[in-house]
Design a protein around this motif. Structure first.
Motif, PDB file in Angstrom:
ATOM      1  N   ALA A   1     -20.748   8.812  12.965  1.00  0.00           N
ATOM      2  CA  ALA A   1     -20.073   8.109  11.548  1.00  0.00           C
ATOM      3  C   ALA A   1     -18.416   8.342  11.862  1.00  0.00           C
ATOM      4  O   ALA A   1     -18.293   9.424  11.563  1.00  0.00           O
ATOM      5  N   ASP A   2     -17.879   7.347  11.999  1.00  0.00           N
ATOM      6  CA  ASP A   2     -16.183   7.472  12.104  1.00  0.00           C
ATOM      7  C   ASP A   2     -15.658   6.589  11.055  1.00  0.00           C
ATOM      8  O   ASP A   2     -15.999   5.487  10.868  1.00  0.00           O
ATOM      9  N   ALA A   3     -14.670   7.055  10.170  1.00  0.00           N
ATOM     10  CA  ALA A   3     -14.348   6.434   9.100  1.00  0.00           C
ATOM     11  C   ALA A   3     -12.639   7.100   8.658  1.00  0.00           C
ATOM     12  O   ALA A   3     -12.675   8.191   8.712  1.00  0.00           O
ATOM     13  N   SER A   4     -11.708   6.170   8.185  1.00  0.00           N
ATOM     14  CA  SER A   4     -10.455   6.700   7.732  1.00  0.00           C
ATOM     15  C   SER A   4      -9.927   5.787   6.942  1.00  0.00           C
ATOM     16  O   SER A   4     -10.360   4.745   6.783  1.00  0.00           O
ATOM     17  N   ASP A   5      -8.680   6.314   6.022  1.00  0.00           N
ATOM     18  CA  ASP A   5      -8.354   5.278   5.144  1.00  0.00           C
ATOM     19  C   ASP A   5      -6.775   5.791   4.937  1.00  0.00           C
ATOM     20  O   ASP A   5      -6.553   7.055   4.822  1.00  0.00           O
ATOM     21  N   ALA A   6      -5.974   5.089   5.471  1.00  0.00           N
ATOM     22  CA  ALA A   6      -4.459   5.417   5.800  1.00  0.00           C
ATOM     23  C   ALA A   6      -3.520   5.547   4.282  1.00  0.00           C
ATOM     24  O   ALA A   6      -2.605   6.243   4.031  1.00  0.00           O
TER      25      ALA A   6
ATOM     26  N   VAL B   1     -15.782   4.204   1.371  1.00  0.00           N
ATOM     27  CA  VAL B   1     -15.189   3.854   0.333  1.00  0.00           C
ATOM     28  C   VAL B   1     -13.767   4.643   0.192  1.00  0.00           C
ATOM     29  O   VAL B   1     -13.917   5.994   0.514  1.00  0.00           O
ATOM     30  N   ASP B   2     -12.719   3.997   0.036  1.00  0.00           N
ATOM     31  CA  ASP B   2     -11.492   4.812  -0.535  1.00  0.00           C
ATOM     32  C   ASP B   2     -11.423   5.374  -1.991  1.00  0.00           C
ATOM     33  O   ASP B   2     -11.942   4.729  -2.734  1.00  0.00           O
ATOM     34  N   ALA B   3     -10.330   5.998  -2.218  1.00  0.00           N
ATOM     35  CA  ALA B   3      -9.908   6.339  -3.483  1.00  0.00           C
ATOM     36  C   ALA B   3      -9.640   5.239  -4.720  1.00  0.00           C
ATOM     37  O   ALA B   3      -9.689   5.386  -5.897  1.00  0.00           O
ATOM     38  N   ALA B   4      -9.226   4.193  -4.023  1.00  0.00           N
ATOM     39  CA  ALA B   4      -8.979   2.946  -4.745  1.00  0.00           C
ATOM     40  C   ALA B   4     -10.251   2.237  -5.313  1.00  0.00           C
ATOM     41  O   ALA B   4      -9.946   1.282  -5.944  1.00  0.00           O
TER      42      ALA B   4
ATOM     43  N   ASP C   1       0.938  -0.964   0.034  1.00  0.00           N
ATOM     44  CA  ASP C   1      -0.057  -0.028   0.215  1.00  0.00           C
ATOM     45  C   ASP C   1       1.050   1.115  -0.046  1.00  0.00           C
ATOM     46  O   ASP C   1       1.970   1.137   0.355  1.00  0.00           O
ATOM     47  N   GLY C   2       0.312   2.223  -0.717  1.00  0.00           N
ATOM     48  CA  GLY C   2       1.082   3.498  -0.405  1.00  0.00           C
ATOM     49  C   GLY C   2       1.565   3.936  -2.044  1.00  0.00           C
ATOM     50  O   GLY C   2       1.456   3.021  -3.113  1.00  0.00           O
TER      51      GLY C   2
END
Length: 171
Positions: A97-102, A139-142, A50-51
């Motif tokens: 609602a809590d969410a995150s994507d590293a 949903v993340d950018a990927a 990832d990254g």
């Protein structure tokens, strides 16, 4: 993947190198899963972490001339983290609602009651409902998606309090 696009699968890159009249003397590639390795024209390198990753190709032709090239690839194989917490008060629930994507970043977050359409909400945002089965969708950018397991909120008698927290389900 297209330039500047996130990939949900390992990214394979094909080395294209030509030494011209004197031929290709040597080529090394850095930044793929194998570290820095010797490669040949047509070699395939894979990036599965990832990254954002910068691949650097260094070449030397048979006459000693050098050239370099680089490319950046983006990988995100991990779904976003999402969590829902609800507290009862005055006969209704206030849910957060809590969410995150590293890796690629969060691009959408929504909540749904009883299987209905997801309503957009920002991370850390709150909404109020009387009862129902509530889910979050992140949903993340990927394009990775996480949908939380449904949290069943029963009708709350006036004056009662409760706190409920969800667990994520990764797709």
């Amino acid at each position: 993947a297209a330039a500047d696009a996130w990939s949900r699968v390992p990214v394979s890159c094909t080395v294209t190198a030509d030494g011209g009249l004197s031929g290709l003397g040597s080529a090394t590639l850095a930044g793929a899963d194998g570290g820095t390795v010797s490669v040949a024209n047509g070699s395939v390198a894979t990036v599965s972490y990832d990254g954002g990753h910068t691949l650097r190709l260094q070449t030397v032709d048979g006459a000693g001339n050098t050239a370099a090239a680089e490319a950046i690839v983006y990988g995100d194989r991990t779904g976003p983290a999402a969590g829902l917490s609800c507290a009862a008060s005055s006969g209704k629930y206030t849910c957060r609602a809590d969410a995150s994507d590293a890796a690629s970043g969060l691009v959408a977050l929504g909540w749904s009651v009883d299987g209905g359409a997801f309503q957009a909400i920002g991370a850390g945002g709150t909404f109020t409902i009387a009862k129902g089965k509530v889910r979050l969708r992140a949903v993340d950018a990927a394009g990775n998606e996480t949908i939380t397991a449904p949290v069943t909120l029963a009708a709350v008698p006036a004056g009662a309090t409760a706190r409920i927290t969800s667990a994520p389900v990764y797709l």
